[in-house]
Design a protein around this motif. Structure first.
Motif, short mmCIF file in Angstrom:
data_model
loop_
_atom_site.label_atom_id
_atom_site.label_comp_id
_atom_site.label_asym_id
_atom_site.label_seq_id
_atom_site.Cartn_x
_atom_site.Cartn_y
_atom_site.Cartn_z
N ALA A 45 0.76 -1.25 -0.16
CA ALA A 45 0.03 -0.15 -0.26
C ALA A 45 0.97 1.45 -0.12
O ALA A 45 1.53 1.55 0.76
N THR A 46 0.30 2.22 -0.31
CA THR A 46 1.14 2.78 -0.87
C THR A 46 -0.25 4.99 -0.63
O THR A 46 -0.86 4.97 -0.37
N VAL A 47 0.48 5.71 0.92
CA VAL A 47 -0.61 6.58 1.06
C VAL A 47 0.73 7.89 1.10
O VAL A 47 1.76 7.54 -0.10
N ASN A 48 -0.23 8.94 0.76
CA ASN A 48 0.04 10.43 0.30
C ASN A 48 -0.24 11.38 0.42
O ASN A 48 -0.30 10.84 1.90
N ASN A 49 0.69 11.86 1.04
CA ASN A 49 1.05 13.35 2.50
C ASN A 49 -0.06 13.84 1.96
O ASN A 49 -1.04 14.47 1.08
N SER A 50 0.38 15.38 2.89
CA SER A 50 -0.60 16.54 2.54
C SER A 50 -0.59 17.15 1.43
O SER A 50 -2.12 17.92 0.68
N ALA A 51 0.41 17.16 0.79
CA ALA A 51 0.51 17.51 -0.73
C ALA A 51 -0.08 16.78 -2.05
O ALA A 51 -0.03 16.99 -2.99
N GLY A 52 -0.49 15.71 -1.39
CA GLY A 52 -0.53 14.88 -2.45
C GLY A 52 0.12 14.01 -2.91
O GLY A 52 -0.51 13.34 -3.95
#
Length: 155
Positions: A45-52
């Motif tokens: 799984a890959t999670v995005n940071n607050s900047a997308g």
């Protein structure tokens, strides 16, 4: 007076009958051995940071025993969590099995090239499904404001 041919045929028939009974008994043992198999899958799984942007990634190969529903991380593979952005927010790996959350199994910051190995994990709980998470920062799956991504499997 007995016929020697009859005696020889009877002896061979008895040998064939005994051999068949032994082999038949072996065939009956095989299905019981197959009753407790394992289902293994590689989850990522890959999670995005607050900047997308991609902020962190996790990958792990897990196995669930279909007879007992116990689970473990298969150490024969490179299981890791990796932080992608030098933003001061580390990536952390968690696993949920049997309704219980465990972790972080490992924490990685961008200063570690290639990620951080998850090490070993074996569940002390029982369940037919498992979920692997990657979260950014100090939050964990289900907490307020958590930025997480996950992948799951079932036995």
């Amino acid at each position: 007076m007995r016929n020697p041919l009859t005696r020889r045929v009877r002896g061979k028939a008895l040998t064939v009958l005994c051999t068949g009974a032994v082999l038949g008994g072996l065939a009956m043992v095989q299905p019981a051995q197959a009753a407790s198999a394992e289902t293994c899958r590689t989850l990522s799984a890959t999670v995005n940071n607050s900047a997308g942007q991609a902020g962190g990634h996790v990958q792990g190969t897990f196995c669930i025993n279909t007879g007992s529903y116990s689970a473990y991380l298969n150490s024969g593979y490179y299981n890791y969590v990796e932080d992608y952005q030098a933003d001061g927010v580390a990536a952390r790996a968690y696993v949920s099995h049997g309704g219980y959350l465990n972790g972080p199994l490992a924490t990685d910051s961008t200063s570690t090239p290639g990620g951080t190995q998850l090490g070993s994990w074996e569940s002390t709980y029982f369940g037919s499904s498992l979920r692997l998470y990657v979260c950014l920062g100090t939050t964990y799956p289900g907490s307020a404001g958590a930025r997480c991504a996950s992948s799951s499997m079932s036995a």
